[in-house]
Design an enzyme around this catalytic site. Sequence first.
Site, PDB file in Angstrom:
ATOM      1  N   PHE A 137      -6.576   2.244  -4.215  1.00 14.46           N
ATOM      2  CA  PHE A 137      -6.302   1.477  -5.347  1.00 14.46           C
ATOM      3  C   PHE A 137      -5.519   0.163  -5.070  1.00 14.46           C
ATOM      4  O   PHE A 137      -4.344  -0.228  -5.630  1.00 14.46           O
ATOM      5  CB  PHE A 137      -5.349   2.187  -6.532  1.00 14.46           C
ATOM      6  CG  PHE A 137      -6.269   3.361  -6.857  1.00 14.46           C
ATOM      7  CD1 PHE A 137      -7.393   3.430  -6.951  1.00 14.46           C
ATOM      8  CD2 PHE A 137      -5.561   4.477  -7.318  1.00 14.46           C
ATOM      9  CE1 PHE A 137      -8.237   4.456  -7.430  1.00 14.46           C
ATOM     10  CE2 PHE A 137      -6.174   5.591  -7.836  1.00 14.46           C
ATOM     11  CZ  PHE A 137      -7.449   5.754  -7.804  1.00 14.46           C
TER      12      PHE A 137
ATOM     13  N   PRO B 106      13.738  -2.979 -10.553  1.00 11.96           N
ATOM     14  CA  PRO B 106      14.099  -3.673 -11.758  1.00 11.96           C
ATOM     15  C   PRO B 106      13.090  -4.958 -11.886  1.00 11.96           C
ATOM     16  O   PRO B 106      12.729  -5.508 -13.060  1.00 11.96           O
ATOM     17  CB  PRO B 106      15.675  -3.994 -11.577  1.00 11.96           C
ATOM     18  CG  PRO B 106      16.058  -2.732 -10.902  1.00 11.96           C
ATOM     19  CD  PRO B 106      15.017  -2.506  -9.888  1.00 11.96           C
ATOM     20  N   GLN B 107      13.011  -5.991 -10.743  1.00 10.07           N
ATOM     21  CA  GLN B 107      12.429  -7.067 -11.069  1.00 10.07           C
ATOM     22  C   GLN B 107      10.883  -6.834 -11.203  1.00 10.07           C
ATOM     23  O   GLN B 107      10.532  -7.518 -11.797  1.00 10.07           O
ATOM     24  CB  GLN B 107      12.668  -7.677  -9.488  1.00 10.07           C
ATOM     25  CG  GLN B 107      11.811  -9.146  -9.500  1.00 10.07           C
ATOM     26  CD  GLN B 107      12.473 -10.038  -8.484  1.00 10.07           C
ATOM     27  OE1 GLN B 107      13.648 -10.195  -8.609  1.00 10.07           O
ATOM     28  NE2 GLN B 107      11.547 -10.763  -7.645  1.00 10.07           N
ATOM     29  N   GLU B 108      10.316  -5.961 -10.401  1.00 10.56           N
ATOM     30  CA  GLU B 108       8.983  -5.625 -10.400  1.00 10.56           C
ATOM     31  C   GLU B 108       8.692  -5.403 -12.091  1.00 10.56           C
ATOM     32  O   GLU B 108       7.999  -5.880 -12.468  1.00 10.56           O
ATOM     33  CB  GLU B 108       8.540  -4.401  -9.700  1.00 10.56           C
ATOM     34  CG  GLU B 108       8.439  -4.445  -8.307  1.00 10.56           C
ATOM     35  CD  GLU B 108       8.112  -3.220  -7.539  1.00 10.56           C
ATOM     36  OE1 GLU B 108       8.338  -3.183  -6.606  1.00 10.56           O
ATOM     37  OE2 GLU B 108       7.434  -2.408  -8.064  1.00 10.56           O
TER      38      GLU B 108
ATOM     39  N   GLY C  51       3.838   2.359 -11.976  1.00 10.11           N
ATOM     40  CA  GLY C  51       4.499   3.344 -12.401  1.00 10.11           C
ATOM     41  C   GLY C  51       3.975   3.599 -13.753  1.00 10.11           C
ATOM     42  O   GLY C  51       3.965   2.920 -14.729  1.00 10.11           O
TER      43      GLY C  51
ATOM     44  N   ALA D  52       1.017  -1.191  -0.226  1.00 11.60           N
ATOM     45  CA  ALA D  52       0.042  -0.157  -0.103  1.00 11.60           C
ATOM     46  C   ALA D  52       0.899   1.324   0.025  1.00 11.60           C
ATOM     47  O   ALA D  52       1.373   1.750   1.137  1.00 11.60           O
ATOM     48  CB  ALA D  52      -0.896  -0.202   1.239  1.00 11.60           C
TER      49      ALA D  52
HETATM   50  C1  LIG Z   1      -6.211  -1.270 -10.770  1.00  9.99           C
HETATM   51  C2  LIG Z   1      -4.911  -0.499 -10.063  1.00  9.99           C
HETATM   52  C3  LIG Z   1      -4.165  -1.301  -9.178  1.00  9.99           C
HETATM   53  C4  LIG Z   1      -3.136  -0.567  -8.403  1.00  9.99           C
HETATM   54  N1  LIG Z   1      -2.567  -1.153  -7.458  1.00  9.99           N
HETATM   55  C5  LIG Z   1      -1.931  -0.632  -6.718  1.00  9.99           C
HETATM   56  C6  LIG Z   1      -1.224  -1.348  -5.323  1.00  9.99           C
HETATM   57  O1  LIG Z   1      -1.248  -2.448  -5.336  1.00  9.99           O
HETATM   58  N2  LIG Z   1      -0.431  -0.577  -4.612  1.00  9.99           N
HETATM   59  C7  LIG Z   1      -0.251   0.901  -4.671  1.00  9.99           C
HETATM   60  O2  LIG Z   1       0.278   1.430  -3.939  1.00  9.99           O
HETATM   61  N3  LIG Z   1      -0.902   1.454  -5.720  1.00  9.99           N
HETATM   62  C8  LIG Z   1      -1.676   0.619  -6.678  1.00  9.99           C
HETATM   63  N4  LIG Z   1      -2.022   1.213  -7.866  1.00  9.99           N
HETATM   64  C9  LIG Z   1      -1.897   2.932  -7.898  1.00  9.99           C
HETATM   65  C10 LIG Z   1      -1.223   2.919  -9.068  1.00  9.99           C
HETATM   66  O3  LIG Z   1       0.462   2.773  -8.671  1.00  9.99           O
HETATM   67  C11 LIG Z   1      -1.186   4.540  -9.285  1.00  9.99           C
HETATM   68  O4  LIG Z   1      -2.548   4.805 -10.063  1.00  9.99           O
HETATM   69  C12 LIG Z   1      -0.378   5.068 -10.434  1.00  9.99           C
HETATM   70  O5  LIG Z   1       0.985   5.454  -9.548  1.00  9.99           O
HETATM   71  C13 LIG Z   1      -0.495   6.694 -10.557  1.00  9.99           C
HETATM   72  O6  LIG Z   1      -0.807   7.338  -9.487  1.00  9.99           O
HETATM   73  P1  LIG Z   1      -2.249   8.138  -9.626  1.00  9.99           P
HETATM   74  O7  LIG Z   1      -3.455   7.212  -9.859  1.00  9.99           O
HETATM   75  O8  LIG Z   1      -2.335   9.049  -8.274  1.00  9.99           O
HETATM   76  O9  LIG Z   1      -1.915   9.251 -10.718  1.00  9.99           O
HETATM   77  P2  LIG Z   1      -1.233  10.750 -10.693  1.00  9.99           P
HETATM   78  O10 LIG Z   1       0.033  10.492 -10.017  1.00  9.99           O
HETATM   79  O11 LIG Z   1      -2.343  11.574 -10.138  1.00  9.99           O
HETATM   80  O12 LIG Z   1      -0.981  11.037 -12.286  1.00  9.99           O
HETATM   81  C14 LIG Z   1      -1.920  11.581 -13.177  1.00  9.99           C
HETATM   82  C15 LIG Z   1      -1.496  11.523 -14.402  1.00  9.99           C
HETATM   83  O13 LIG Z   1      -0.241  12.496 -14.334  1.00  9.99           O
HETATM   84  C16 LIG Z   1       0.949  12.196 -14.733  1.00  9.99           C
HETATM   85  N5  LIG Z   1       2.171  12.507 -14.068  1.00  9.99           N
HETATM   86  C17 LIG Z   1       2.333  12.631 -12.891  1.00  9.99           C
HETATM   87  N6  LIG Z   1       3.345  13.008 -12.529  1.00  9.99           N
HETATM   88  C18 LIG Z   1       4.187  13.584 -13.509  1.00  9.99           C
HETATM   89  C19 LIG Z   1       5.169  14.220 -13.940  1.00  9.99           C
HETATM   90  N7  LIG Z   1       6.140  14.251 -13.050  1.00  9.99           N
HETATM   91  N8  LIG Z   1       5.356  14.427 -15.187  1.00  9.99           N
HETATM   92  C20 LIG Z   1       4.737  14.062 -16.278  1.00  9.99           C
HETATM   93  N9  LIG Z   1       3.481  13.421 -15.927  1.00  9.99           N
HETATM   94  C21 LIG Z   1       3.094  13.123 -14.709  1.00  9.99           C
HETATM   95  C22 LIG Z   1       0.740  10.545 -14.603  1.00  9.99           C
HETATM   96  O14 LIG Z   1       1.598   9.875 -15.482  1.00  9.99           O
HETATM   97  C23 LIG Z   1      -0.628  10.405 -14.887  1.00  9.99           C
HETATM   98  O15 LIG Z   1      -0.834  10.443 -16.544  1.00  9.99           O
HETATM   99  C24 LIG Z   1      -3.076   0.831  -8.610  1.00  9.99           C
HETATM  100  C25 LIG Z   1      -3.891   1.260  -9.336  1.00  9.99           C
HETATM  101  C26 LIG Z   1      -4.956   0.654 -10.078  1.00  9.99           C
HETATM  102  C27 LIG Z   1      -5.670   1.691 -11.096  1.00  9.99           C
END
Ligand SMILES: Cc1cc2nc3c(=O)[nH]c(=O)nc-3n(C[C@H](O)[C@H](O)[C@H](O)COP(=O)(O)OP(=O)(O)OC[C@H]3O[C@@H](n4cnc5c(N)ncnc54)[C@H](O)[C@@H]3O)c2cc1C
Length: 376
Positions: A158, A237-239, A361, A126
Amino acid sequence: MIERTIFDSEHEQFRNSVRKFIEAEIEPHYAQWEKDGQVDREIWRKAGQHGFLVPGTPEEYGGVGADFLYGVVISEELARTGVAAGVGFGLHSDIVVPYIINNGSEQQKEKYLPGCLSGDIVTAVAMTEPCAGSDLQAIQTAAVLDGDEYVINGSKTFISNGQLADLVVVACKTGDGLSLLLVEAGTPGFEKGKNLEKIGMKAQDTSELFFQDCRVPKENLLGEEDMGFIVLMQMLPQERITIAAGIMSTIEITLEQTVNYVKERNAFGRPVAAFQNTQFELADMDAQITAMRVFVDRCLELHTEGKLDNNAASKAKLLTTELLLDVVNRCLQLYGGYGYMWEYPIARAYADSRITTIAGGTSEIMKLIISRELLA
Ligand SMILES: Cc1cc2nc3c(=O)[nH]c(=O)nc-3n(C[C@H](O)[C@H](O)[C@H](O)COP(=O)(O)OP(=O)(O)OC[C@H]3O[C@@H](n4cnc5c(N)ncnc54)[C@H](O)[C@@H]3O)c2cc1C
């Protein structure tokens, strides 16, 4: 087809048993699990009994210490049958449990690893919060040491395996840094929210998690305090290469199924495969897939030698996920209206694949990592 050379005959034997297990124990139930919004908890124990969870666990904790490619075989087979997106084995085996194997204290390993292997303990990680996803530095969930316990307050969203999870690795702010805490389901102050409704990955439970004055013993700190970023970074890298490997299998099977479909479906008195547009679409995708497979296998090989860096793994994640989106979109077009029907695997692949350029990511974050090194 360019022959793959990274697996030996034992990997292939293992692949056969994984494939039989998926055909017998997962595929027949998968549509129901999609309706239920989560898999049957028992499938975790069955997978554990067959040795299909965390194959790399060292022998002293009940595992067989299998090399990393055994985990890749499992990911590839789950992806090949279109069920990878639903059963959260990959997240558990290739990401979360390795945090414990690589960074856990002796006590943590003895307490948790046997259950992670047997399927009695389902894990989740998380990190993401309602207001912080890509920007992990912005997380608000905080853990404050009070005597012998950390007190956690905050919320996550999420979180994959969130409903079924028995053990969650929770990223928390501690002082100036970030720390990882192991939180067991049932700990007072830790509540699971609703199972979130998604576009795809219908059999995968994805949840909000809430922490209100949740107390965990300080022994549940994974790695050192304030060093959580380093623990997370070491595993990237592994992920990413494991994600890429599974995706390649989804891409390949999608193309193979599409080839079969267009040979059988007729329009204007001939098979859809007889149209030059179809042939060029298939050839173009096949050429890209072949090149990508070579790149991904080379990355897998580098990882088995301990030489895969985050830059190359990020390129693999970026390129394979973007290729997947392109391939499922173009293949679905070749199916016509049937491609939009859930009973065809292409429909599920289309829905399930959309998340891949976001979770683990985003593509933009992958580009940020790659460009940083390029411009350094
Ligand atoms: C089905 C699902 C399963 C998931 N499983 C997990 C889990 O098990 N554990 C966990 O911790 N999380 C999990 N996640 C969360 C996931 O890792 C995040 O949704 C993801 O990292 C993006 O974060 P965010 O949704 O807050 O988008 P945001 O960070 O708000 O991004 C919104 C948009 O802005 C862009 N953006 C953000 N920063 C920048 C930048 N510096 N430069 C350019 N563009 C940028 C992003 O690429 C994206 O297009 C899951 C999400 C989903 C939908």
